[in-house]
Design an enzyme around this catalytic site. Structure first.
Site, PDB file in Angstrom:
ATOM      1  N   LYS A 184       7.056  30.996  -0.046  1.00 24.20           N
ATOM      2  CA  LYS A 184       7.580  29.709   0.441  1.00 24.20           C
ATOM      3  C   LYS A 184       6.584  29.037   1.390  1.00 24.20           C
ATOM      4  O   LYS A 184       6.272  27.860   1.244  1.00 24.20           O
ATOM      5  CB  LYS A 184       8.895  29.952   1.182  1.00 24.20           C
ATOM      6  CG  LYS A 184       9.399  28.755   1.946  1.00 24.20           C
ATOM      7  CD  LYS A 184      10.685  29.049   2.691  1.00 24.20           C
ATOM      8  CE  LYS A 184      10.501  29.496   4.115  1.00 24.20           C
ATOM      9  NZ  LYS A 184      10.121  28.450   5.070  1.00 24.20           N
ATOM     10  N   ASN A 185       6.092  29.806   2.367  1.00 24.48           N
ATOM     11  CA  ASN A 185       5.275  29.192   3.409  1.00 24.48           C
ATOM     12  C   ASN A 185       3.895  28.776   2.916  1.00 24.48           C
ATOM     13  O   ASN A 185       3.179  28.067   3.624  1.00 24.48           O
ATOM     14  CB  ASN A 185       5.150  30.127   4.615  1.00 24.48           C
ATOM     15  CG  ASN A 185       6.448  30.193   5.400  1.00 24.48           C
ATOM     16  OD1 ASN A 185       7.384  29.439   5.115  1.00 24.48           O
ATOM     17  ND2 ASN A 185       6.515  31.099   6.362  1.00 24.48           N
TER      18      ASN A 185
ATOM     19  N   CYS B  77      18.030  21.725  17.553  1.00 22.48           N
ATOM     20  CA  CYS B  77      18.285  21.818  18.986  1.00 22.48           C
ATOM     21  C   CYS B  77      17.052  22.179  19.796  1.00 22.48           C
ATOM     22  O   CYS B  77      16.872  21.702  20.897  1.00 22.48           O
ATOM     23  CB  CYS B  77      19.390  22.833  19.224  1.00 22.48           C
ATOM     24  SG  CYS B  77      19.120  24.376  18.368  1.00 22.48           S
TER      25      CYS B  77
ATOM     26  N   ARG C 268       7.063  18.791  22.683  1.00 19.27           N
ATOM     27  CA  ARG C 268       6.216  19.908  23.112  1.00 19.27           C
ATOM     28  C   ARG C 268       5.797  20.783  21.941  1.00 19.27           C
ATOM     29  O   ARG C 268       4.698  21.317  21.888  1.00 19.27           O
ATOM     30  CB  ARG C 268       7.004  20.742  24.118  1.00 19.27           C
ATOM     31  CG  ARG C 268       6.230  21.857  24.768  1.00 19.27           C
ATOM     32  CD  ARG C 268       7.095  22.593  25.760  1.00 19.27           C
ATOM     33  NE  ARG C 268       8.174  23.315  25.116  1.00 19.27           N
ATOM     34  CZ  ARG C 268       8.045  24.494  24.544  1.00 19.27           C
ATOM     35  NH1 ARG C 268       6.889  25.074  24.532  1.00 19.27           N
ATOM     36  NH2 ARG C 268       9.074  25.072  23.982  1.00 19.27           N
TER      37      ARG C 268
ATOM     38  N   ASP D  79       9.004  36.540  11.265  1.00 15.97           N
ATOM     39  CA  ASP D  79      10.004  36.314  10.210  1.00 15.97           C
ATOM     40  C   ASP D  79      10.652  37.616   9.727  1.00 15.97           C
ATOM     41  O   ASP D  79      11.650  37.578   9.017  1.00 15.97           O
ATOM     42  CB  ASP D  79       9.371  35.580   9.020  1.00 15.97           C
ATOM     43  CG  ASP D  79       9.062  34.122   9.354  1.00 15.97           C
ATOM     44  OD1 ASP D  79       9.537  33.631  10.391  1.00 15.97           O
ATOM     45  OD2 ASP D  79       8.335  33.479   8.576  1.00 15.97           O
TER      46      ASP D  79
ATOM     47  N   ARG E  79      17.463  28.304   1.469  1.00 15.98           N
ATOM     48  CA  ARG E  79      16.234  27.563   1.759  1.00 15.98           C
ATOM     49  C   ARG E  79      15.001  28.380   1.414  1.00 15.98           C
ATOM     50  O   ARG E  79      13.940  27.812   1.111  1.00 15.98           O
ATOM     51  CB  ARG E  79      16.180  27.189   3.246  1.00 15.98           C
ATOM     52  CG  ARG E  79      17.215  26.170   3.651  1.00 15.98           C
ATOM     53  CD  ARG E  79      16.972  25.725   5.058  1.00 15.98           C
ATOM     54  NE  ARG E  79      15.540  25.531   5.263  1.00 15.98           N
ATOM     55  CZ  ARG E  79      14.917  25.656   6.430  1.00 15.98           C
ATOM     56  NH1 ARG E  79      15.597  25.960   7.510  1.00 15.98           N
ATOM     57  NH2 ARG E  79      13.630  25.452   6.513  1.00 15.98           N
TER      58      ARG E  79
HETATM   59  C1  UD1 Z   1       5.242  28.944  10.477  1.00 16.26           C
HETATM   60  C2  UD1 Z   1       6.179  29.463   9.416  1.00 16.26           C
HETATM   61  C3  UD1 Z   1       7.284  30.323  10.034  1.00 16.26           C
HETATM   62  C4  UD1 Z   1       6.690  31.412  10.904  1.00 16.26           C
HETATM   63  C5  UD1 Z   1       5.707  30.829  11.905  1.00 16.26           C
HETATM   64  C6  UD1 Z   1       4.989  31.890  12.701  1.00 16.26           C
HETATM   65  C7  UD1 Z   1       6.182  27.761   7.690  1.00 16.26           C
HETATM   66  C8  UD1 Z   1       6.942  26.710   6.982  1.00 16.26           C
HETATM   67  N1  UD1 Z   1       6.788  28.352   8.718  1.00 16.26           N
HETATM   68  O1  UD1 Z   1       5.985  28.070  11.328  1.00 16.26           O
HETATM   69  O2  UD1 Z   1       8.036  30.899   8.967  1.00 16.26           O
HETATM   70  O3  UD1 Z   1       7.738  32.051  11.589  1.00 16.26           O
HETATM   71  O4  UD1 Z   1       4.703  30.051  11.218  1.00 16.26           O
HETATM   72  O5  UD1 Z   1       4.375  32.797  11.868  1.00 16.26           O
HETATM   73  O6  UD1 Z   1       5.068  28.091   7.337  1.00 16.26           O
HETATM   74  N2  UD1 Z   1       4.111  25.583  19.003  1.00 16.26           N
HETATM   75  C9  UD1 Z   1       3.909  24.749  20.093  1.00 16.26           C
HETATM   76  N3  UD1 Z   1       3.229  23.587  19.866  1.00 16.26           N
HETATM   77  C10 UD1 Z   1       2.762  23.221  18.645  1.00 16.26           C
HETATM   78  C11 UD1 Z   1       2.986  24.094  17.548  1.00 16.26           C
HETATM   79  C12 UD1 Z   1       3.665  25.274  17.770  1.00 16.26           C
HETATM   80  O7  UD1 Z   1       4.314  25.034  21.221  1.00 16.26           O
HETATM   81  O8  UD1 Z   1       2.143  22.145  18.513  1.00 16.26           O
HETATM   82  C13 UD1 Z   1       4.848  26.851  19.226  1.00 16.26           C
HETATM   83  C14 UD1 Z   1       6.155  26.883  18.440  1.00 16.26           C
HETATM   84  O9  UD1 Z   1       7.187  26.253  19.148  1.00 16.26           O
HETATM   85  C15 UD1 Z   1       6.377  28.377  18.282  1.00 16.26           C
HETATM   86  C16 UD1 Z   1       4.954  28.925  18.141  1.00 16.26           C
HETATM   87  O10 UD1 Z   1       4.101  27.926  18.670  1.00 16.26           O
HETATM   88  O11 UD1 Z   1       6.957  28.905  19.435  1.00 16.26           O
HETATM   89  C17 UD1 Z   1       4.582  29.251  16.709  1.00 16.26           C
HETATM   90  O12 UD1 Z   1       4.653  28.090  15.924  1.00 16.26           O
HETATM   91  P1  UD1 Z   1       3.748  27.892  14.601  1.00 16.26           P
HETATM   92  O13 UD1 Z   1       2.750  28.988  14.490  1.00 16.26           O
HETATM   93  O14 UD1 Z   1       3.245  26.482  14.629  1.00 16.26           O
HETATM   94  O15 UD1 Z   1       4.834  28.083  13.461  1.00 16.26           O
HETATM   95  P2  UD1 Z   1       5.217  27.079  12.312  1.00 16.26           P
HETATM   96  O16 UD1 Z   1       4.007  26.563  11.640  1.00 16.26           O
HETATM   97  O17 UD1 Z   1       6.227  26.106  12.804  1.00 16.26           O
END
Ligand code: UD1
Length: 428
Positions: A22-23, A116, A121, A304, A396
């Site tokens: 999926k990702n 939520c 940020r 995950d 999903r």
């Molecule tokens: C992706 C995956 C998700 C997985 C995650 C971490 C998809 C669709 N989803 O989510 O399944 O759990 O990687 O392996 O691929 N953050 C910030 N600022 C930013 C971006 C991120 O603070 O600009 C924080 C997020 O709130 C979170 C952490 O960084 O706490 C990790 O987020 P990120 O690595 O970006 O995960 P996703 O890409 O959203």
């Protein structure tokens, strides 16, 4: 509006074929906007998030044809640059069209993700990276507007190896002028899959899989054909299904190289794991040791798989400590799991899992995708009947979830429930 009814206590046996990731599939679909030519993706899982991403691309003006295991995307017409709120609200990964739209159209207008826990940020790494490439950003009336006449390469040092930010920035940088260097980049296998696809479209990228990715911008990209990598989180989920039921499953198509830390933890707990040509064999037992886990960016323990792993830890002989370092509030499933008889206490980003529990069937609600899968695993392990509600979250991300489980002996069925639709969550 549906729920799963599970009669637990049956050791699963047989083989399950893992679907495409999926990702990865979602980002490959977004990346298809970087060209005006057709792209074809194989091994795409038919899951709700893929349908949502197809709707995102259609809303932008691309044609998307989905058939079993195959998605054809033709973005040759006039594209818009706007992604509507209704779609972004359903799936946070919709924001990965920002990079491709910015690169190809010079602008993107994407609704702020709802949910939520999601606020500005949470996109700060995406924003500061785009700004480094010369884009202007403003957020107004619930939309993110990002624009640039021509992106220009630069050195971007991420504060944290965000998967989504790295992907968005790599895609944007493909068509930027000159060289972009992304430091502290994410190293996830799905990112490597994306880079392979972009490279076959004509992008010039090196370093994927390390923490420094170098992109030399090109003037245009062409169409390509690509097969999506196997879903490591789905593979891990079925391995845990074998373990919690004391069964034995062959996970066909799973790649053990993507699951090294997870496999070492499974072995430490007392689960038998063997690799065979083209998959992973997983053998459960009835006497598990506890172990501590701490989620981290790849190659660390995947966040995950934290919730599904916690189900197994609750069956272990002694206690374990689970530390969630990637997302806040990712213990929302704990109260539900405790309703099934687990004994887990949380404090901040730690959970103490008291082992030795006997899970018993109860009614529970899936709070998000992976937590929902964890509750299904708990239901498979529990005695009696478990009802898992709000399974829209699970749909999903897991292709044919109950059918795959039924084929290996699980007593699980989908029934109409008349429950409210799931609200969006920041995870997955
Ligand atoms: C992706 C995956 C998700 C997985 C995650 C971490 C998809 C669709 N989803 O989510 O399944 O759990 O990687 O392996 O691929 N953050 C910030 N600022 C930013 C971006 C991120 O603070 O600009 C924080 C997020 O709130 C979170 C952490 O960084 O706490 C990790 O987020 P990120 O690595 O970006 O995960 P996703 O890409 O959203």
């Amino acid at each position: 509006m549906q729920k799963f009814e599970i009669t637990g206590g049956i050791p699963l046996a047989g083989s399950v074929r893992v679907s495409g990731a999926k990702n990865s599939a979602l980002k490959l679909m977004a990346a298809s906007l970087l060209t005006t030519e057709k792209t074809i993706l194989y091994n795409v899982p038919l899951i709700q998030d893929v349908y949502t991403m197809a709707d995102v691309l259609r809303a932008i003006g691309a044609s998307v044809i989905i058939s079993p295991g195959r998605v054809e995307i033709d973005p040759s017409g006039d594209l818009s640059y706007t992604t509507p709120y209704e779609l972004v609200r359903r799936m946070r990964a919709s924001i990965t069209v920002m990079g491709p739209l910015l690169a190809r159209q010079g602008r993107a207008r994407v609704a702020m993700p709802g949910g939520c826990n999601i606020g500005p940020r949470k996109l700060d790494f995406h924003f500061s990276g785009f700004e480094k490439l010369g884009a202007r950003i403003n957020v107004e009336h619930g939309f993110i507007n990002v624009a640039a006449n021509r992106l220009t390469g630069d050195v971007i040092s991420l504060d944290y190896p965000s998967v989504g930010a790295t992907e968005n920035l790599v895609m944007a940088a493909c068509l930027a002028e000159g060289r972009t260097v992304i430091e502290s980049a994410a190293r996830e296998p799905e990112l490597i899959d994306l880079v392979k696809f972009l490279t076959s479209m004509g992008a010039r990228i090196s370093g994927a899989g390390t923490d420094t990715i170098v992109i030399d911008g090109v003037d245009e990209l062409g169409g390509a054909t690509h097969t999506v990598m196997p879903d490591r989180i789905e593979a891990g989920t079925y391995m845990l299904a074998a373990a919690v039921t004391g069964g034995e499953l062959e996970i066909d198509g799973a790649d053990p190289r993507h699951l090294e830390i997870f496999i070492s933890k499974m072995r430490a707990i007392g689960v038998g794991v063997d690799e065979y040509e083209g998959g992973i064999r997983c053998r459960g037992g009835d006497d598990y040791r506890g172990t501590d886990i701490a989620t981290l960016p790849y190659p660390g323990f995947p966040t995950d798989l934290q919730a599904p792993m916690t189900v197994l830890l609750s069956l272990a002989r002694v206690h374990s400590i689970v530390t969630e370092n990637v997302f806040e509030n990712r213990f929302s499933f704990v109260d539900e799991l405790n309703r099934l008889g687990a004994d887990i206490r949380t404090s901040g980003h730690h959970a103490v899992v008291h082992g030795n529990c006997r899970l018993e069937g109860a009614i529970v609600e899936a709070p998000d995708l992976r937590a929902g899968a964890a509750l299904v695993l708990a239901g498979l392990a529990a005695s009696g009947v478990t009802e898992v509600r709000r399974i829209g979250h699970i749909d999903r991300g897991y292709e044919n979830f109950e059918q795959k489980l039924q084929l290996v002996g699980a007593d699980i069925r989908r029934v109409e429930a008349g429950e409210p639709a799931p609200s969006p969550t920041p995870f997955n």
